[in-house]
Design a protein around this motif. Structure first.
Motif, mmCIF file in Angstrom:
data_model
loop_
_atom_site.group_PDB
_atom_site.id
_atom_site.type_symbol
_atom_site.label_atom_id
_atom_site.label_comp_id
_atom_site.label_asym_id
_atom_site.label_seq_id
_atom_site.Cartn_x
_atom_site.Cartn_y
_atom_site.Cartn_z
ATOM 1 N N ASN A 145 -3.182 3.976 5.007
ATOM 2 C CA ASN A 145 -2.927 2.978 3.953
ATOM 3 C C ASN A 145 -1.438 2.687 3.788
ATOM 4 O O ASN A 145 -1.044 1.953 2.880
ATOM 5 N N LEU A 146 -0.615 3.276 4.651
ATOM 6 C CA LEU A 146 0.836 3.055 4.674
ATOM 7 C C LEU A 146 1.495 3.393 3.331
ATOM 8 O O LEU A 146 2.533 2.844 2.989
ATOM 9 N N SER A 147 0.892 4.309 2.580
ATOM 10 C CA SER A 147 1.505 4.715 1.304
ATOM 11 C C SER A 147 2.801 5.471 1.556
ATOM 12 O O SER A 147 3.786 5.269 0.851
ATOM 13 N N THR A 148 2.830 6.338 2.550
ATOM 14 C CA THR A 148 4.086 6.970 2.964
ATOM 15 C C THR A 148 4.346 6.739 4.453
ATOM 16 O O THR A 148 5.466 6.956 4.915
ATOM 17 N N GLY A 149 3.355 6.299 5.178
ATOM 18 C CA GLY A 149 3.505 6.087 6.621
ATOM 19 C C GLY A 149 4.125 4.749 6.946
ATOM 20 O O GLY A 149 4.292 3.890 6.074
ATOM 21 N N ARG A 150 4.467 4.596 8.238
ATOM 22 C CA ARG A 150 5.100 3.360 8.700
ATOM 23 C C ARG A 150 4.354 2.839 9.911
ATOM 24 O O ARG A 150 4.066 3.597 10.843
ATOM 25 N N ARG A 151 4.140 1.545 9.909
ATOM 26 C CA ARG A 151 3.463 0.896 11.025
ATOM 27 C C ARG A 151 4.163 1.209 12.355
ATOM 28 O O ARG A 151 3.524 1.476 13.369
ATOM 29 N N ALA A 152 5.505 1.202 12.333
ATOM 30 C CA ALA A 152 6.277 1.380 13.566
ATOM 31 C C ALA A 152 6.084 2.765 14.190
ATOM 32 O O ALA A 152 6.399 2.969 15.355
ATOM 33 N N ALA A 153 5.563 3.716 13.400
ATOM 34 C CA ALA A 153 5.382 5.068 13.934
ATOM 35 C C ALA A 153 4.152 5.168 14.832
ATOM 36 O O ALA A 153 4.009 6.130 15.591
ATOM 37 N N VAL A 154 3.272 4.178 14.744
ATOM 38 C CA VAL A 154 2.013 4.224 15.506
ATOM 39 C C VAL A 154 2.261 3.670 16.908
ATOM 40 O O VAL A 154 2.807 2.570 17.041
ATOM 41 N N PRO A 155 1.898 4.423 17.969
ATOM 42 C CA PRO A 155 2.111 3.893 19.321
ATOM 43 C C PRO A 155 1.393 2.558 19.518
ATOM 44 O O PRO A 155 0.320 2.338 18.949
ATOM 45 N N ALA A 156 2.008 1.691 20.321
ATOM 46 C CA ALA A 156 1.465 0.337 20.497
ATOM 47 C C ALA A 156 0.034 0.364 21.046
ATOM 48 O O ALA A 156 -0.754 -0.542 20.772
ATOM 49 N N SER A 157 -0.319 1.401 21.779
ATOM 50 C CA SER A 157 -1.651 1.462 22.405
ATOM 51 C C SER A 157 -2.755 1.855 21.423
ATOM 52 O O SER A 157 -3.938 1.801 21.775
ATOM 53 N N VAL A 158 -2.386 2.241 20.208
ATOM 54 C CA VAL A 158 -3.389 2.772 19.263
ATOM 55 C C VAL A 158 -3.682 1.740 18.175
ATOM 56 O O VAL A 158 -2.771 1.313 17.459
ATOM 57 N N PRO A 159 -4.966 1.327 18.016
ATOM 58 C CA PRO A 159 -5.279 0.410 16.922
ATOM 59 C C PRO A 159 -5.019 1.069 15.568
ATOM 60 O O PRO A 159 -5.445 2.204 15.346
ATOM 61 N N LEU A 160 -4.292 0.331 14.694
ATOM 62 C CA LEU A 160 -4.050 0.801 13.330
ATOM 63 C C LEU A 160 -4.931 -0.012 12.391
ATOM 64 O O LEU A 160 -4.810 -1.240 12.332
ATOM 65 N N VAL A 161 -5.830 0.673 11.686
ATOM 66 C CA VAL A 161 -6.652 0.009 10.686
ATOM 67 C C VAL A 161 -6.024 0.329 9.340
ATOM 68 O O VAL A 161 -5.988 1.489 8.922
ATOM 69 N N GLU A 162 -5.489 -0.717 8.694
ATOM 70 C CA GLU A 162 -4.802 -0.470 7.426
ATOM 71 C C GLU A 162 -5.837 -0.387 6.315
ATOM 72 O O GLU A 162 -6.569 -1.355 6.072
ATOM 73 N N GLY A 163 -5.943 0.756 5.688
ATOM 74 C CA GLY A 163 -6.934 0.914 4.626
ATOM 75 C C GLY A 163 -6.977 2.342 4.143
ATOM 76 O O GLY A 163 -6.235 3.202 4.624
ATOM 77 N N ASP A 164 -7.888 2.564 3.196
ATOM 78 C CA ASP A 164 -7.921 3.858 2.516
ATOM 79 C C ASP A 164 -9.029 4.736 3.076
ATOM 80 O O ASP A 164 -10.169 4.302 3.237
ATOM 81 N N VAL A 165 -8.673 5.983 3.324
ATOM 82 C CA VAL A 165 -9.632 6.911 3.920
ATOM 83 C C VAL A 165 -10.715 7.310 2.912
ATOM 84 O O VAL A 165 -11.733 7.894 3.286
ATOM 85 N N GLY A 166 -10.512 6.939 1.654
ATOM 86 C CA GLY A 166 -11.535 7.194 0.645
ATOM 87 C C GLY A 166 -12.628 6.146 0.621
ATOM 88 O O GLY A 166 -13.575 6.255 -0.172
ATOM 89 N N SER A 167 -12.527 5.143 1.480
ATOM 90 C CA SER A 167 -13.555 4.094 1.503
ATOM 91 C C SER A 167 -14.637 4.441 2.530
ATOM 92 O O SER A 167 -14.398 4.411 3.742
ATOM 93 N N ALA A 168 -15.828 4.736 2.030
ATOM 94 C CA ALA A 168 -16.939 5.098 2.931
ATOM 95 C C ALA A 168 -17.278 3.929 3.853
ATOM 96 O O ALA A 168 -17.590 4.127 5.035
ATOM 97 N N GLU A 169 -17.186 2.694 3.315
ATOM 98 C CA GLU A 169 -17.529 1.519 4.128
ATOM 99 C C GLU A 169 -16.561 1.379 5.291
ATOM 100 O O GLU A 169 -16.954 1.108 6.427
ATOM 101 N N LEU A 170 -15.280 1.541 4.989
ATOM 102 C CA LEU A 170 -14.267 1.414 6.045
ATOM 103 C C LEU A 170 -14.487 2.498 7.104
ATOM 104 O O LEU A 170 -14.457 2.226 8.316
ATOM 105 N N LEU A 171 -14.696 3.716 6.650
ATOM 106 C CA LEU A 171 -14.906 4.815 7.612
ATOM 107 C C LEU A 171 -16.101 4.510 8.514
ATOM 108 O O LEU A 171 -16.042 4.683 9.735
ATOM 109 N N GLU A 172 -17.158 4.047 7.902
ATOM 110 C CA GLU A 172 -18.376 3.772 8.666
ATOM 111 C C GLU A 172 -18.112 2.700 9.729
ATOM 112 O O GLU A 172 -18.505 2.839 10.884
#
Ligand SMILES: NC(=O)c1ccc[n+]([C@@H]2O[C@H](COP(=O)([O-])OP(=O)(O)OC[C@H]3O[C@@H](n4cnc5c(N)ncnc54)[C@H](O)[C@@H]3O)[C@@H](O)[C@H]2O)c1
Ligand SMILES: O=c1ccn([C@@H]2O[C@H](COP(=O)(O)OP(=O)(O)O[C@H]3O[C@H](CO)[C@H](O)[C@H](O)[C@H]3O)[C@@H](O)[C@H]2O)c(=O)[nH]1
Length: 332
Positions: free
Chosen positions: A40-67
């Motif tokens: 959810n980028l609350s403390t993280g940074r988009r630039a830290a994620v390697p270009a080859s890895v999909p970043l899904v911006e969202g909250d890990v507390g969302s069951a729908e998103l996880l599913e």
């Protein structure tokens, strides 16, 4: 259940835009292991994620998103880093910590059980041991956290063990000691400017980005009076995660493992090492003890070597400090 036609499986890394998660994403990419991250980028940074890895911006507390992510990316394993990590803040806002660390972990475990994801590597902490009166600390040392942060992690550990017994969810629980340093290639590092960790703060002070380092307590019952910690290079920790994942994917049993080197360094030693590495003086002031700091936390760290075949490559304190400083210099 997983869609077996969608290959290869990916590992879901929660919190992959953060300090440790981003090192693990790089280690996975280096090993050719596909991953996807939710952050959810609350403390993280988009630039830290390697270009080859999909970043899904969202909250890990969302069951729908996880599913959705688990299904879309044929996830067969999870590495769970997302969480809140500041100990004093956890004392002020315990419920926020139980929500982000414990409740959200429950939601994640529930999604894993429902969707047939059977493997999870979990970021726990030496804070589950509280202030043990003896070092080194082995994994059988009674757990007795002294703050809500440690308790929030211990509760998650217990849920993992119970879910393992009831639902076959296998886990490797990694109890990190003091994580420090940065990727030697400079691809990522600790980028939170308000971070409170000693080596980060000392580097910031050296570079004039903080007025001075406060040395919290010089009257402890230790050889030089300052606290002793077991500092582990974040890249060695990242390698341990990759090994833990491979262990679980091979069908290995659930494990709880300390992550450290089994060797302590005092605050004064850390400061001296930074001064030797840089050739400069760290502006520092002697300050009173910080509440809640145990005098010594050093891991007994044999089990992780035995069970995962982990061999650290960056276990010199001067190397840890050098990499941390190089990263700090690269931040503008
Ligand atoms: N840094 C340490 O010394 C240390 C020691 C022991 C354990 N740990 C554990 O390791 C993990 C990673 O720590 P770190 O130092 O990389 O911290 P970090 O703050 O850099 O990383 C945490 C990441 O999780 C994300 N996040 C937080 N809550 C989220 C949510 N609800 N949904 C989605 N994303 C969320 C943040 O944006 C961030 O990218 C944490 O679980 C922490 O408790 C860290
Ligand atoms: O500005 C500072 C910061 C820290 N310290 C001292 O340096 C030592 C290490 O402190 P850190 O804040 O770097 O780390 P902690 O040992 O407090 O805690 C960290 O390591 C723990 C396990 O050892 C847990 O994992 C926890 O989550 C993680 O934040 C302590 O003696 C602390 O008093 C200072 O003197 N000045």
């Amino acid at each position: 259940m997983l869609d077996e036609t969608a290959t290869p499986h990916r590992v879901l890394v929660t919190g992959g835009a953060g300090y440790i998660g981003s090192h693990v994403l790089h280690a996975l990419a280096d090993a050719g292991i596909p991953a996807v991250t939710i952050d959810n980028l609350s403390t993280g940074r988009r630039a830290a994620v390697p270009a080859s890895v999909p970043l899904v911006e969202g909250d890990v507390g969302s069951a729908e998103l996880l599913e959705r992510v688990i299904r879309d990316h044929a996830v067969d394993a999870v590495m769970h880093f997302a969480g809140s990590i500041v100990v004093p803040e956890s004392v002020e806002k315990p419920l926020a910590y139980y929500r982000n660390n414990t409740v959200n972990s429950l939601t994640l475990m529930d999604a894993c059980v429902r969707l047939g994801v059977g493997n999870i590597v979990f970021s726990s902490t030496a804070a589950v041991y509280g202030a043990p009166d003896r070092v080194p600390i082995d994994e059988a040392t009674p757990t007795a956290p002294i703050n809500p942060y440690g308790t929030s992690k211990l509760m998650t550990e217990q849920m993992l063990r119970d879910a393992g017994a009831a639902h076959g969810l296998r886990s490797v629980i990694l109890r990190y000691f003091n994580v420090a340093g940065a990727d030697a290639a400079g691809r990522t590092g600790q980028a939170t400017p308000t971070a409170t960790h000693l080596i980060k703060v000392a580097c910031q002070a050296l570079l004039g980005r903080r007025p001075a380092l406060s040395i919290f307590g010089t009257d402890y019952d230790t050889p030089d009076g300052t606290c002793i910690r077991d500092y582990i290079h974040v890249s060695d920790l990242a390698d341990a995660h990759v090994l833990a994942l491979l262990h679980l994917r091979r069908g290995g049993e659930s494990l709880t493992l300390n992550c450290g080197y089994g060797r302590g360094a005092s605050v004064h030693e850390v400061v001296r090492t930074l001064e030797e590495v840089s050739g400069e003086k760290v502006p520092a002031t002697l300050a009173p003890r910080r509440p809640g700091d145990p005098p010594q936390l050093v891991a007994k760290a044999d089990r992780i070597r035995e069970r995962l075949g982990w061999v650290p490559k960056h276990d010199r304190l001067d190397g840890i400090v050098r990499d941390a400083l190089a990263w700090e210099r690269s931040l503008t």
